[in-house]
Design an enzyme around this catalytic site. Sequence first.
Site, mmCIF file in Angstrom:
data_model
loop_
_atom_site.group_PDB
_atom_site.id
_atom_site.type_symbol
_atom_site.label_atom_id
_atom_site.label_comp_id
_atom_site.label_asym_id
_atom_site.label_seq_id
_atom_site.Cartn_x
_atom_site.Cartn_y
_atom_site.Cartn_z
ATOM 1 N N SER A 146 -2.946 2.659 22.804
ATOM 2 C CA SER A 146 -1.779 3.011 21.982
ATOM 3 C C SER A 146 -0.849 1.808 21.982
ATOM 4 C CB SER A 146 -1.063 4.209 22.618
ATOM 5 O OG SER A 146 0.233 4.371 22.088
ATOM 6 N N TYR A 159 2.259 8.772 30.293
ATOM 7 C CA TYR A 159 1.436 8.453 29.111
ATOM 8 C C TYR A 159 1.427 6.943 28.840
ATOM 9 C CZ TYR A 159 -0.369 8.257 24.373
ATOM 10 O OH TYR A 159 -1.119 7.929 23.261
HETATM 11 N N1 LIG Z 1 -1.658 10.263 17.052
HETATM 12 C C1 LIG Z 1 -0.945 9.264 17.536
HETATM 13 O O1 LIG Z 1 0.218 9.052 17.121
HETATM 14 C C2 LIG Z 1 -1.550 8.329 18.547
HETATM 15 C C3 LIG Z 1 -0.945 7.083 18.736
HETATM 16 C C4 LIG Z 1 -1.491 6.213 19.663
HETATM 17 C C5 LIG Z 1 -2.603 6.572 20.382
HETATM 18 N N2 LIG Z 1 -3.176 7.791 20.185
HETATM 19 C C6 LIG Z 1 -4.354 8.126 20.997
HETATM 20 O O2 LIG Z 1 -5.416 8.464 20.129
HETATM 21 C C7 LIG Z 1 -6.343 9.299 20.829
HETATM 22 C C8 LIG Z 1 -6.708 10.473 19.943
HETATM 23 O O3 LIG Z 1 -5.559 11.281 19.759
HETATM 24 P P1 LIG Z 1 -5.217 11.983 18.369
HETATM 25 O O4 LIG Z 1 -3.998 11.361 17.840
HETATM 26 O O5 LIG Z 1 -6.397 12.079 17.507
HETATM 27 O O6 LIG Z 1 -4.777 13.434 18.936
HETATM 28 P P2 LIG Z 1 -5.396 14.879 18.694
HETATM 29 O O7 LIG Z 1 -5.449 15.189 17.253
HETATM 30 O O8 LIG Z 1 -4.585 15.759 19.597
HETATM 31 O O9 LIG Z 1 -6.884 14.774 19.254
HETATM 32 C C9 LIG Z 1 -7.128 14.619 20.631
HETATM 33 C C10 LIG Z 1 -8.602 14.826 20.897
HETATM 34 O O10 LIG Z 1 -8.809 14.767 22.315
HETATM 35 C C11 LIG Z 1 -9.488 15.938 22.731
HETATM 36 N N3 LIG Z 1 -9.125 16.347 24.073
HETATM 37 C C12 LIG Z 1 -7.889 16.652 24.537
HETATM 38 N N4 LIG Z 1 -7.958 17.061 25.803
HETATM 39 C C13 LIG Z 1 -9.272 17.009 26.150
HETATM 40 C C14 LIG Z 1 -9.999 17.309 27.335
HETATM 41 N N5 LIG Z 1 -9.372 17.780 28.422
HETATM 42 N N6 LIG Z 1 -11.340 17.150 27.347
HETATM 43 C C15 LIG Z 1 -11.984 16.705 26.240
HETATM 44 N N7 LIG Z 1 -11.354 16.392 25.096
HETATM 45 C C16 LIG Z 1 -10.018 16.548 25.057
HETATM 46 C C17 LIG Z 1 -9.071 16.996 21.718
HETATM 47 O O11 LIG Z 1 -10.037 18.019 21.624
HETATM 48 P P3 LIG Z 1 -9.930 19.466 22.302
HETATM 49 O O12 LIG Z 1 -8.490 19.873 22.255
HETATM 50 O O13 LIG Z 1 -10.859 20.271 21.465
HETATM 51 O O14 LIG Z 1 -10.437 19.268 23.694
HETATM 52 C C18 LIG Z 1 -9.076 16.185 20.430
HETATM 53 O O15 LIG Z 1 -10.378 16.110 19.924
HETATM 54 C C19 LIG Z 1 -5.670 9.680 22.148
HETATM 55 O O16 LIG Z 1 -6.192 8.898 23.189
HETATM 56 C C20 LIG Z 1 -4.208 9.320 21.913
HETATM 57 O O17 LIG Z 1 -3.532 8.994 23.105
HETATM 58 C C21 LIG Z 1 -2.670 8.685 19.289
#
Ligand SMILES: NC(=O)c1ccc[n+]([C@@H]2O[C@H](COP(=O)([O-])OP(=O)(O)OC[C@H]3O[C@@H](n4cnc5c(N)ncnc54)[C@H](OP(=O)(O)O)[C@@H]3O)[C@@H](O)[C@H]2O)c1
Length: 273
Positions: A146, A159
Amino acid sequence: MTNMANGRGQTALVTGASMGIGVDLAECFAKDGYNLVLAARSGDALQSVAETLAARHSVTVTPIVADLAARGSGAALADDIAARQIAIDVVVNNAGYGVAAAFDDGDLAGQLGMVDLNIRALVELTHLYWPRMLANRRGGVLNVASTAAFQPGPLMAVYYASKAFVLSFSEALWKEAEGTGVHVSCLCPGPTVSHFRERAGTGKTQLARAMTAMPSADVAAMGYQAWRENRRVIVTGARNAMMARLVRFVPRRTLLASVYRLQSPLSKTTGES
Ligand SMILES: NC(=O)c1ccc[n+]([C@@H]2O[C@H](COP(=O)([O-])OP(=O)(O)OC[C@H]3O[C@@H](n4cnc5c(N)ncnc54)[C@H](OP(=O)(O)O)[C@@H]3O)[C@@H](O)[C@H]2O)c1
């Protein structure tokens, strides 16, 4: 993504592929001919993503339900994958979550869960498949960090620290793999449209108001392309990339005050709720 056969005969494991950036990352690999193993906790959503990607890209997609924040879950997932006679060439460590709260507000389980998922599972899965990648001199690791990785994050301390770990770890592995044919990239998205904000509770912060979230498909496409080119770090968006460079030159106290303000709830500074 000009050569559609890059991934033929190879399999990518994508964690957190039930929604958000993970689904789009999985699609980038599928488009390029990779078979997929998708892991997350939501079985129905995973199944639906698997069916869609398999039909759309004529690849084999295996959904496996796994709670990767649970101790031993990485090894259990690898055992399950091996029992299905699937060999993993690429690991995409995307699963992760954040909690926006002062450290004394957040419950310990939620804080430690971030360490377990964002760090421990990522290290475990990488370690499980790393020797095979090096031996085969192909494949690699795409870790999702991130822009939070570039500075400490008061009001979201664990985080930000977890993502700093992911960045540092990924860059070190990139160096270790240099010249082997194994690619290592660290994708550092800024705010991105997904379910992340909902779970993190970051929707009502100064930061959420200040920054426009990018579409997750664009973020994933940049990450995939960078990984293909074995680029060490990719920060999505020109403004995010500039900020990631600039923070190195900002005095630490000023930086901490600025992140604290950005991570503060709007209601605290503006009366909005
Ligand atoms: N969106 C942003 O603004 C942003 C910015 C920077 C970085 N990121 C990073 O991008 C990555 C993806 O996030 P996203 O934005 O796509 O968020 P998201 O829509 O909440 O997706 C998160 C994914 O992680 C899975 N997950 C969560 N807890 C889990 C667990 N205990 N075991 C297995 N899978 C798990 C969720 O699936 P289930 O709930 O089905 O388990 C979901 O598929 C993360 O590492 C996040 O830190 C996001």
